[in-house]
Design a protein around this motif. Structure first.
Motif, PDB file in Angstrom:
ATOM      1  N   LEU A   1      -1.337  12.750  19.683  1.00  0.00           N
ATOM      2  CA  LEU A   1      -1.026  12.989  18.268  1.00  0.00           C
ATOM      3  C   LEU A   1      -2.066  12.272  17.410  1.00  0.00           C
ATOM      4  N   ASN A   2      -3.086  12.994  16.975  1.00  0.00           N
ATOM      5  CA  ASN A   2      -4.254  12.404  16.352  1.00  0.00           C
ATOM      6  C   ASN A   2      -4.319  12.708  14.847  1.00  0.00           C
ATOM      7  N   MET A   3      -4.693  13.927  14.496  1.00  0.00           N
ATOM      8  CA  MET A   3      -4.855  14.419  13.117  1.00  0.00           C
ATOM      9  C   MET A   3      -5.990  13.738  12.354  1.00  0.00           C
ATOM     10  N   GLU A   4      -6.915  13.125  13.033  1.00  0.00           N
ATOM     11  CA  GLU A   4      -8.045  12.490  12.358  1.00  0.00           C
ATOM     12  C   GLU A   4      -9.154  13.512  12.129  1.00  0.00           C
ATOM     13  N   MET A   5      -9.683  13.511  10.905  1.00  0.00           N
ATOM     14  CA  MET A   5     -10.790  14.400  10.575  1.00  0.00           C
ATOM     15  C   MET A   5     -12.131  13.725  10.823  1.00  0.00           C
ATOM     16  N   GLY A   6     -12.133  12.453  10.873  1.00  0.00           N
ATOM     17  CA  GLY A   6     -13.386  11.717  11.047  1.00  0.00           C
ATOM     18  C   GLY A   6     -13.090  10.296  11.470  1.00  0.00           C
ATOM     19  N   LYS A   7     -13.699   9.367  10.771  1.00  0.00           N
ATOM     20  CA  LYS A   7     -13.568   7.950  11.100  1.00  0.00           C
ATOM     21  C   LYS A   7     -12.389   7.359  10.320  1.00  0.00           C
ATOM     22  N   ASN A   8     -11.335   6.974  11.025  1.00  0.00           N
ATOM     23  CA  ASN A   8     -10.138   6.446  10.373  1.00  0.00           C
ATOM     24  C   ASN A   8      -9.645   5.183  11.061  1.00  0.00           C
ATOM     25  N   GLU A   9      -8.840   4.419  10.326  1.00  0.00           N
ATOM     26  CA  GLU A   9      -8.232   3.224  10.886  1.00  0.00           C
ATOM     27  C   GLU A   9      -7.061   3.567  11.790  1.00  0.00           C
ATOM     28  N   HIS A  10      -6.284   4.607  11.406  1.00  0.00           N
ATOM     29  CA  HIS A  10      -5.050   4.927  12.109  1.00  0.00           C
ATOM     30  C   HIS A  10      -4.993   6.412  12.445  1.00  0.00           C
ATOM     31  N   SER A  11      -4.322   6.722  13.525  1.00  0.00           N
ATOM     32  CA  SER A  11      -4.071   8.111  13.900  1.00  0.00           C
ATOM     33  C   SER A  11      -2.663   8.497  13.461  1.00  0.00           C
ATOM     34  N   ALA A  12      -2.331   9.763  13.600  1.00  0.00           N
ATOM     35  CA  ALA A  12      -0.979  10.222  13.306  1.00  0.00           C
ATOM     36  C   ALA A  12       0.017   9.542  14.245  1.00  0.00           C
ATOM     37  N   TYR A  13      -0.401   9.285  15.475  1.00  0.00           N
ATOM     38  CA  TYR A  13       0.454   8.566  16.430  1.00  0.00           C
ATOM     39  C   TYR A  13       0.874   7.219  15.844  1.00  0.00           C
ATOM     40  N   ASP A  14      -0.075   6.482  15.290  1.00  0.00           N
ATOM     41  CA  ASP A  14       0.214   5.176  14.694  1.00  0.00           C
ATOM     42  C   ASP A  14       1.203   5.306  13.543  1.00  0.00           C
ATOM     43  N   VAL A  15       0.960   6.266  12.673  1.00  0.00           N
ATOM     44  CA  VAL A  15       1.806   6.457  11.489  1.00  0.00           C
ATOM     45  C   VAL A  15       3.228   6.823  11.897  1.00  0.00           C
ATOM     46  N   VAL A  16       3.355   7.801  12.771  1.00  0.00           N
ATOM     47  CA  VAL A  16       4.669   8.301  13.173  1.00  0.00           C
ATOM     48  C   VAL A  16       5.465   7.260  13.961  1.00  0.00           C
ATOM     49  N   ASN A  17       4.792   6.447  14.735  1.00  0.00           N
ATOM     50  CA  ASN A  17       5.497   5.520  15.609  1.00  0.00           C
ATOM     51  C   ASN A  17       5.642   4.096  15.081  1.00  0.00           C
ATOM     52  N   THR A  18       4.915   3.734  14.026  1.00  0.00           N
ATOM     53  CA  THR A  18       4.984   2.335  13.572  1.00  0.00           C
ATOM     54  C   THR A  18       5.400   2.157  12.106  1.00  0.00           C
ATOM     55  N   LEU A  19       5.205   3.154  11.285  1.00  0.00           N
ATOM     56  CA  LEU A  19       5.549   3.019   9.866  1.00  0.00           C
ATOM     57  C   LEU A  19       7.067   2.946   9.705  1.00  0.00           C
ATOM     58  N   ASN A  20       7.543   2.096   8.796  1.00  0.00           N
ATOM     59  CA  ASN A  20       8.993   2.037   8.611  1.00  0.00           C
ATOM     60  C   ASN A  20       9.480   3.368   8.026  1.00  0.00           C
ATOM     61  N   LYS A  21      10.740   3.696   8.283  1.00  0.00           N
ATOM     62  CA  LYS A  21      11.231   5.033   7.956  1.00  0.00           C
ATOM     63  C   LYS A  21      11.260   5.312   6.457  1.00  0.00           C
ATOM     64  N   SER A  22      11.399   4.285   5.647  1.00  0.00           N
ATOM     65  CA  SER A  22      11.385   4.482   4.190  1.00  0.00           C
ATOM     66  C   SER A  22       9.999   4.929   3.722  1.00  0.00           C
ATOM     67  N   ASP A  23       8.950   4.250   4.197  1.00  0.00           N
ATOM     68  CA  ASP A  23       7.584   4.633   3.842  1.00  0.00           C
ATOM     69  C   ASP A  23       7.240   6.010   4.410  1.00  0.00           C
ATOM     70  N   LEU A  24       7.687   6.270   5.623  1.00  0.00           N
ATOM     71  CA  LEU A  24       7.447   7.573   6.243  1.00  0.00           C
ATOM     72  C   LEU A  24       8.108   8.680   5.416  1.00  0.00           C
ATOM     73  N   ALA A  25       9.328   8.447   4.960  1.00  0.00           N
ATOM     74  CA  ALA A  25      10.040   9.432   4.125  1.00  0.00           C
ATOM     75  C   ALA A  25       9.282   9.689   2.821  1.00  0.00           C
ATOM     76  N   THR A  26       8.765   8.634   2.216  1.00  0.00           N
ATOM     77  CA  THR A  26       8.005   8.774   0.966  1.00  0.00           C
ATOM     78  C   THR A  26       6.734   9.588   1.185  1.00  0.00           C
ATOM     79  N   ILE A  27       6.027   9.291   2.247  1.00  0.00           N
ATOM     80  CA  ILE A  27       4.795  10.033   2.568  1.00  0.00           C
ATOM     81  C   ILE A  27       5.097  11.515   2.755  1.00  0.00           C
TER      82      ILE A  27
END
Length: 192
Positions: free
Chosen positions: A75-101
């Protein structure tokens, strides 16, 4: 001289055609928009700068990138050079921030429901593939078979925008381009 800035090397491959045909008229860079001032000679003063914002069908078809709903790869979704992948976002972000995004960047009305479902799923095991994520989102949507688009479309859009910091990159790139362009220069933003 025209400068074209793109974060994806697929477009750069296609740019070689233009470079061969017009070697002194175009320069192509694979870089973040915010780094425009770091790759352009300040004395160059180009007459035009082109930003290509869109995803190409080549990117979507590349299962390694994780943009496809059916991808069984990371689970990547990176277009180029990034700090985080979609895997990181989906698996580590708290659910409130994830809901806002999901709600804000994806304009997804069910953002909170989807974030709750993701949070519940990831407590058992990490979400590793785009296909896995798409199925979790589909489970949140009633009558998903009636949707014209995949029910995960808006959530994938939101996560992709967040992972790649697309809005921030565009704003910073536009500011830098305005400083670099020659007087009367043209700034072209391609978006589909």
């Amino acid at each position: 001289k025209v400068l074209a800035l793109d974060r994806d090397n697929l477009t750069l491959e296609h740019a070689n055609i233009l470079l061969k045909k017009f070697p002194n008229r175009f320069s192509f860079f694979q870089e973040k928009f915010s780094n425009l001032n770091k790759i352009i000679d300040p004395n160059l003063k180009p007459r035009a700068i082109i930003f290509d914002l869109g995803l190409s069908s080549f990117q979507l078809a590349d299962s390694k990138r994780g943009f496809s709903f059916e991808s069984k790869n990371f689970l990547n979704m990176e277009m180029g050079k990034n700090e985080h992948s979609a895997y990181d976002v989906v698996n580590t972000l708290n659910k409130s921030d994830l809901a806002t995004i999901i709600k804000v960047l994806g304009e997804e009305k069910d953002g909170k429901i989807i974030a709750n479902k993701i949070d519940k799923y990831r407590t058992k095991k990490p979400i590793k593939t785009s296909k896995e994520l798409a199925l979790i989102i589909r489970d949140c949507k009633k009558n998903y078979n009636n949707y014209k688009k995949n029910p995960a479309t808006k959530t994938f859009q939101a996560i992709r925008i967040f992972v790649n910091q697309e809005l921030t990159e565009l704003i910073l790139g536009l500011i830098e381009a305005a400083k670099i362009l020659s007087n009367g220069g043209i700034l072209i933003v391609v978006s589909f």
